[in-house]
Design an enzyme around this catalytic site. Structure first.
Site, PDB file in Angstrom:
ATOM      1  N   PHE A 175     -18.676  -2.056  33.881  1.00 32.72           N
ATOM      2  CA  PHE A 175     -19.098  -0.730  33.443  1.00 32.72           C
ATOM      3  C   PHE A 175     -20.509  -0.809  32.878  1.00 32.72           C
ATOM      4  O   PHE A 175     -21.006  -1.876  32.504  1.00 32.72           O
ATOM      5  CB  PHE A 175     -18.135  -0.169  32.386  1.00 32.72           C
ATOM      6  CG  PHE A 175     -18.050  -1.004  31.130  1.00 32.72           C
ATOM      7  CD1 PHE A 175     -18.875  -0.750  30.049  1.00 32.72           C
ATOM      8  CD2 PHE A 175     -17.148  -2.050  31.037  1.00 32.72           C
ATOM      9  CE1 PHE A 175     -18.793  -1.511  28.884  1.00 32.72           C
ATOM     10  CE2 PHE A 175     -17.057  -2.828  29.881  1.00 32.72           C
ATOM     11  CZ  PHE A 175     -17.881  -2.562  28.803  1.00 32.72           C
ATOM     12  N   CYS A 176     -21.174   0.349  32.850  1.00 33.82           N
ATOM     13  CA  CYS A 176     -22.523   0.463  32.280  1.00 33.82           C
ATOM     14  C   CYS A 176     -22.693   1.892  31.781  1.00 33.82           C
ATOM     15  O   CYS A 176     -21.750   2.678  31.781  1.00 33.82           O
ATOM     16  CB  CYS A 176     -23.588   0.082  33.297  1.00 33.82           C
ATOM     17  SG  CYS A 176     -23.523   1.048  34.832  1.00 33.82           S
ATOM     18  N   THR A 177     -23.887   2.247  31.354  1.00 38.59           N
ATOM     19  CA  THR A 177     -24.103   3.541  30.697  1.00 38.59           C
ATOM     20  C   THR A 177     -23.728   4.721  31.574  1.00 38.59           C
ATOM     21  O   THR A 177     -22.898   5.542  31.204  1.00 38.59           O
ATOM     22  CB  THR A 177     -25.570   3.676  30.251  1.00 38.59           C
ATOM     23  OG1 THR A 177     -25.946   2.527  29.500  1.00 38.59           O
ATOM     24  CG2 THR A 177     -25.760   4.929  29.411  1.00 38.59           C
TER      25      THR A 177
END
Length: 297
Positions: A175-177
């Site tokens: 996951f990331c922003t």
């Protein structure tokens, strides 16, 4: 007037991306939109802010290009514009991994919606990795997620090569922003032979927007690349501020440190600042306060 900040990206081949710069900049300025849009052969990536009318006109303008007709966006309400000007930049990559042959339009991991994410990362057989930079992870992350300790996304491939094995790590969730880094991260893992690779659709921001805090597995706040600095559940502005001396996010605890001086320094930069730099920052802060006082008179 209602103000909103909007983020968007799409990996799609845009051979004529360079010719899009000036018309795009002109349209944004016409609609009083501020922020940054990156254009590359591999696609588009942007964070912009303005009036609801202006933003909607801008997104409609982008979607007039058949290649961007299904461009997805994420919006949040703001009190004031978080950017001072509008920039449209031409880049080699819209998010820099440093491996040009990695192409998310050819292969990418399995998208997982926000309402299914908790079940996935609660599975003990799933290795959960936060693909963001170290300072972002320090502000908040999902429970049980691994921090690769990277200082830039370019370091992520080295982390994978040194720490992960397709034969050992059967299921990997990342996951990331907003989701863009994971597009390339999952594509990279697939190119290395990993079979089951997942990523959070819409990123942390969509999760925080949609998931009830009582059901959330997120701890802390999420760094964002504008003057809000960080957001919480519901995409409400967080508690972090930005050090005007170095640009690093600073917490309430940081501001209690003897190394913190408003507009001048913080614990993250004090050791790297010379006496001349400190004095320049102090003078800049004095002038800023003087200007604010004059504005109030």
């Amino acid at each position: 007037m209602t103000l909103i900040v909007t983020t968007f990206y799409k990996f799609v081949t845009i051979e004529d991306f360079a010719t899009k710069k000036e018309p795009l900049l002109e349209f944004c300025e016409q609609e009083a939109i501020k922020g940054t849009i990156l254009l590359a052969k591999e696609g588009i990536n942007g964070t912009i802010a303005g009036s609801r009318q202006g933003i909607h006109a801008m997104i409609a303008y982008l979607r007039c290009d058949p290649r961007l007709a299904d461009l997805e966006t994420k919006e949040a309400y703001i009190d004031k514009l978080p950017f001072e000007r509008m920039k449209v930049r031409l880049k080699q990559e819209i998010v820099t991994l440093g491996i040009p042959e990695i192409n998310p339009t050819e292969k990418v991991g399995t998208y997982v919606d926000h309402n299914e994410w908790n079940d996935l990362i609660s599975d003990p057989e799933v290795l959960v990795i936060d693909t963001r930079n170290n300072y972002e992870v320090a502000m908040g992350s999902f429970q049980g997620a691994i921090n690769p300790q990277t200082h830039s996304f370019r370091e992520f491939p080295n982390y994978v090569n040194q720490n992960l094995e397709p034969s050992q790590h059967k299921k990997v969730a990342m996951f990331c922003t907003g989701g863009i880094r994971c597009e390339k991260a999952t594509s990279f893992l697939l190119s290395k032979g990993f079979k089951e690779v997942y990523h959070l659709k819409g990123g942390i921001l969509k999760y925080l927007e949609k998931v009830n805090p009582d059901e959330s597995l997120w701890d802390g706040e999420c760094f964002v690349f504008d003057e809000r600095v960080a957001v919480k559940h519901g995409l409400e502005k967080g508690s972090y501020e930005m050090c005007l001396g170095c640009g690093h996010p600073i917490s309430e605890k940081d501001k209690l440190s003897s190394d913190y001086e408003e507009g001048v320094s913080c614990p993250h930069c004090i050791s790297s600042l010379t006496s001349k730099k400190l004095e320049r920052q102090r003078e800049k802060q004095r002038q800023l306060k003087l200007g604010n006082q004059q504005d109030k008179q």
